[in-house]
Design a protein around this motif. Structure first.
Motif, PDB file in Angstrom:
ATOM      1  N   SER A 100       0.858  -1.184   0.000  1.00 51.82           N
ATOM      2  CA  SER A 100       0.000   0.000   0.000  1.00 51.82           C
ATOM      3  C   SER A 100       0.894   1.234   0.000  1.00 51.82           C
ATOM      4  CB  SER A 100      -0.908   0.009   1.229  1.00 51.82           C
ATOM      5  OG  SER A 100      -1.666   1.189   1.269  1.00 51.82           O
ATOM      6  N   ALA A 101       0.698   2.097  -0.971  1.00 50.85           N
ATOM      7  CA  ALA A 101       1.461   3.353  -1.072  1.00 50.85           C
ATOM      8  C   ALA A 101       2.963   3.102  -1.010  1.00 50.85           C
ATOM      9  CB  ALA A 101       1.021   4.323   0.017  1.00 50.85           C
ATOM     10  N   GLY A 102       3.429   2.075  -1.714  1.00 48.28           N
ATOM     11  CA  GLY A 102       4.858   1.801  -1.790  1.00 48.28           C
ATOM     12  C   GLY A 102       5.437   1.079  -0.594  1.00 48.28           C
ATOM     13  N   THR A 103       4.615   0.657   0.345  1.00 47.82           N
ATOM     14  CA  THR A 103       5.071  -0.042   1.541  1.00 47.82           C
ATOM     15  C   THR A 103       4.538  -1.467   1.547  1.00 47.82           C
ATOM     16  OG1 THR A 103       5.022   2.026   2.778  1.00 47.82           O
ATOM     17  CG2 THR A 103       5.081   0.007   4.066  1.00 47.82           C
ATOM     18  N   ARG A 104       5.401  -2.414   1.908  1.00 50.48           N
ATOM     19  CA  ARG A 104       4.977  -3.813   2.051  1.00 50.48           C
ATOM     20  C   ARG A 104       4.736  -4.089   3.527  1.00 50.48           C
ATOM     21  NH1 ARG A 104       7.760  -7.635  -2.072  1.00 50.48           N
ATOM     22  NH2 ARG A 104       7.409  -9.078  -0.370  1.00 50.48           N
ATOM     23  N   VAL A 105       3.619  -4.745   3.821  1.00 51.10           N
ATOM     24  CA  VAL A 105       3.245  -5.040   5.199  1.00 51.10           C
ATOM     25  C   VAL A 105       2.782  -6.488   5.283  1.00 51.10           C
ATOM     26  CG1 VAL A 105       1.680  -4.434   7.086  1.00 51.10           C
ATOM     27  CG2 VAL A 105       2.513  -2.647   5.553  1.00 51.10           C
ATOM     28  N   ALA A 106       3.292  -7.222   6.278  1.00 52.84           N
ATOM     29  CA  ALA A 106       2.815  -8.580   6.546  1.00 52.84           C
ATOM     30  C   ALA A 106       1.824  -8.506   7.696  1.00 52.84           C
ATOM     31  CB  ALA A 106       3.987  -9.484   6.901  1.00 52.84           C
ATOM     32  N   LEU A 107       0.656  -9.089   7.500  1.00 45.92           N
ATOM     33  CA  LEU A 107      -0.385  -9.100   8.518  1.00 45.92           C
ATOM     34  C   LEU A 107      -0.724 -10.537   8.866  1.00 45.92           C
ATOM     35  CD1 LEU A 107      -2.738  -6.438   6.892  1.00 45.92           C
ATOM     36  CD2 LEU A 107      -1.159  -6.068   8.796  1.00 45.92           C
ATOM     37  N   GLY A 108      -0.882 -10.808  10.139  1.00 41.71           N
ATOM     38  CA  GLY A 108      -1.267 -12.137  10.584  1.00 41.71           C
ATOM     39  C   GLY A 108      -2.714 -12.431  10.240  1.00 41.71           C
ATOM     40  N   SER A 109      -3.074 -13.694  10.309  1.00 40.88           N
ATOM     41  CA  SER A 109      -4.438 -14.092   9.952  1.00 40.88           C
ATOM     42  C   SER A 109      -5.475 -13.503  10.895  1.00 40.88           C
ATOM     43  CB  SER A 109      -4.557 -15.614   9.910  1.00 40.88           C
ATOM     44  OG  SER A 109      -4.242 -16.167  11.175  1.00 40.88           O
ATOM     45  N   SER A 110      -5.119 -13.268  12.160  1.00 38.18           N
ATOM     46  CA  SER A 110      -6.083 -12.693  13.104  1.00 38.18           C
ATOM     47  C   SER A 110      -6.419 -11.250  12.748  1.00 38.18           C
ATOM     48  CB  SER A 110      -5.554 -12.773  14.531  1.00 38.18           C
ATOM     49  OG  SER A 110      -4.381 -12.006  14.671  1.00 38.18           O
ATOM     50  N   VAL A 111      -5.492 -10.551  12.100  1.00 42.94           N
ATOM     51  CA  VAL A 111      -5.760  -9.180  11.642  1.00 42.94           C
ATOM     52  C   VAL A 111      -6.453  -9.224  10.283  1.00 42.94           C
ATOM     53  CG1 VAL A 111      -4.710  -6.994  10.931  1.00 42.94           C
ATOM     54  CG2 VAL A 111      -3.837  -8.206  12.948  1.00 42.94           C
ATOM     55  N   ALA A 112      -5.983 -10.088   9.385  1.00 40.02           N
ATOM     56  CA  ALA A 112      -6.528 -10.160   8.027  1.00 40.02           C
ATOM     57  C   ALA A 112      -8.013 -10.496   8.018  1.00 40.02           C
ATOM     58  CB  ALA A 112      -5.755 -11.183   7.196  1.00 40.02           C
ATOM     59  N   ASP A 113      -8.464 -11.288   8.979  1.00 38.82           N
ATOM     60  CA  ASP A 113      -9.883 -11.636   8.980  1.00 38.82           C
ATOM     61  C   ASP A 113     -10.753 -10.561   9.639  1.00 38.82           C
ATOM     62  OD1 ASP A 113      -9.484 -12.075  11.671  1.00 38.82           O
ATOM     63  OD2 ASP A 113     -10.042 -14.185  11.643  1.00 38.82           O
ATOM     64  N   LYS A 114     -10.137  -9.470  10.097  1.00 34.46           N
ATOM     65  CA  LYS A 114     -10.895  -8.345  10.673  1.00 34.46           C
ATOM     66  C   LYS A 114     -10.973  -7.155   9.723  1.00 34.46           C
ATOM     67  CE  LYS A 114     -10.197  -9.556  15.414  1.00 34.46           C
ATOM     68  NZ  LYS A 114      -9.027  -9.986  16.140  1.00 34.46           N
ATOM     69  N   LEU A 115     -10.357  -7.278   8.550  1.00 32.59           N
ATOM     70  CA  LEU A 115     -10.383  -6.200   7.563  1.00 32.59           C
ATOM     71  C   LEU A 115     -11.353  -6.552   6.439  1.00 32.59           C
ATOM     72  CD1 LEU A 115      -6.597  -5.358   7.223  1.00 32.59           C
ATOM     73  CD2 LEU A 115      -8.332  -4.137   8.520  1.00 32.59           C
ATOM     74  N   LEU A 116     -12.408  -5.759   6.286  1.00 26.17           N
ATOM     75  CA  LEU A 116     -13.336  -5.956   5.179  1.00 26.17           C
ATOM     76  C   LEU A 116     -12.834  -5.163   3.986  1.00 26.17           C
ATOM     77  CD1 LEU A 116     -16.882  -5.858   6.789  1.00 26.17           C
ATOM     78  CD2 LEU A 116     -15.659  -7.810   5.841  1.00 26.17           C
ATOM     79  N   MET A 117     -12.821  -5.817   2.838  1.00 23.00           N
ATOM     80  CA  MET A 117     -12.240  -5.256   1.619  1.00 23.00           C
ATOM     81  C   MET A 117     -13.279  -5.225   0.507  1.00 23.00           C
ATOM     82  SD  MET A 117      -9.204  -5.049   2.927  1.00 23.00           S
ATOM     83  CE  MET A 117      -8.369  -4.417   1.493  1.00 23.00           C
ATOM     84  N   GLN A 118     -13.199  -4.204  -0.328  1.00 25.03           N
ATOM     85  CA  GLN A 118     -14.005  -4.121  -1.537  1.00 25.03           C
ATOM     86  C   GLN A 118     -13.073  -4.346  -2.717  1.00 25.03           C
ATOM     87  OE1 GLN A 118     -17.420  -3.554  -1.756  1.00 25.03           O
ATOM     88  NE2 GLN A 118     -17.062  -4.178  -3.847  1.00 25.03           N
ATOM     89  N   PRO A 119     -13.204  -5.470  -3.416  1.00 28.00           N
ATOM     90  CA  PRO A 119     -12.337  -5.715  -4.576  1.00 28.00           C
ATOM     91  C   PRO A 119     -12.483  -4.600  -5.610  1.00 28.00           C
ATOM     92  CG  PRO A 119     -13.543  -7.695  -3.969  1.00 28.00           C
ATOM     93  CD  PRO A 119     -14.139  -6.559  -3.171  1.00 28.00           C
ATOM     94  N   LEU A 120     -11.360  -4.219  -6.226  1.00 27.87           N
ATOM     95  CA  LEU A 120     -11.357  -3.177  -7.253  1.00 27.87           C
ATOM     96  C   LEU A 120     -11.262  -3.823  -8.625  1.00 27.87           C
ATOM     97  CD1 LEU A 120      -8.868  -0.678  -5.599  1.00 27.87           C
ATOM     98  CD2 LEU A 120     -11.353  -0.594  -5.576  1.00 27.87           C
ATOM     99  N   ASP A 121     -12.037  -3.314  -9.568  1.00 28.22           N
ATOM    100  CA  ASP A 121     -11.966  -3.790 -10.953  1.00 28.22           C
ATOM    101  C   ASP A 121     -10.691  -3.260 -11.572  1.00 28.22           C
ATOM    102  OD1 ASP A 121     -14.424  -5.058 -10.718  1.00 28.22           O
ATOM    103  OD2 ASP A 121     -15.511  -3.272 -11.376  1.00 28.22           O
ATOM    104  N   GLN A 122     -10.058  -4.111 -12.344  1.00 28.28           N
ATOM    105  CA  GLN A 122      -8.795  -3.692 -12.969  1.00 28.28           C
ATOM    106  C   GLN A 122      -8.972  -3.438 -14.432  1.00 28.28           C
ATOM    107  OE1 GLN A 122      -5.662  -6.355 -11.988  1.00 28.28           O
ATOM    108  NE2 GLN A 122      -6.012  -6.189  -9.828  1.00 28.28           N
TER     109      GLN A 122
END
Length: 84
Positions: A62-84
């Motif tokens: 995101s914005a030129g930064t790489r971030v590793a997130l654990g599964s406990s965090v990843a399942d708390k983030l709701l995402m809207q897929p973007l059309d490419q």
């Protein structure tokens, strides 16, 4: 309804496929989690690219930064897929 899919067609980050782009629409956690994510440059409205799905987490860019997130965090983030 699948627990990973919300009524507005959002999915949790751990269900976004590798290489896909998505926007964070909601953080399902406490203020402490929101602050930690903000410190990593991730907030509601941030656009991310999933670089790698792991058994116990996900790596995003995101914005030129790489971030590793654990599964406990990843399942708390709701995402809207973007059309490419």
């Amino acid at each position: 309804m699948d627990a990973a899919v919300a009524a507005d067609n959002s999915v949790t980050l751990d269900h976004v496929p590798t290489g896909a782009q998505a926007r964070i629409t909601r953080i399902q956690g406490d203020k402490g989690l929101a602050r930690r994510l903000l410190g990593l440059g991730l907030r509601v409205g941030s656009e991310i690219t999933v670089l790698q799905q792991r058994r116990r987490g996900v790596v995003v860019a995101s914005a030129g930064t790489r971030v590793a997130l654990g599964s406990s965090v990843a399942d708390k983030l709701l995402m809207q897929p973007l059309d490419q």
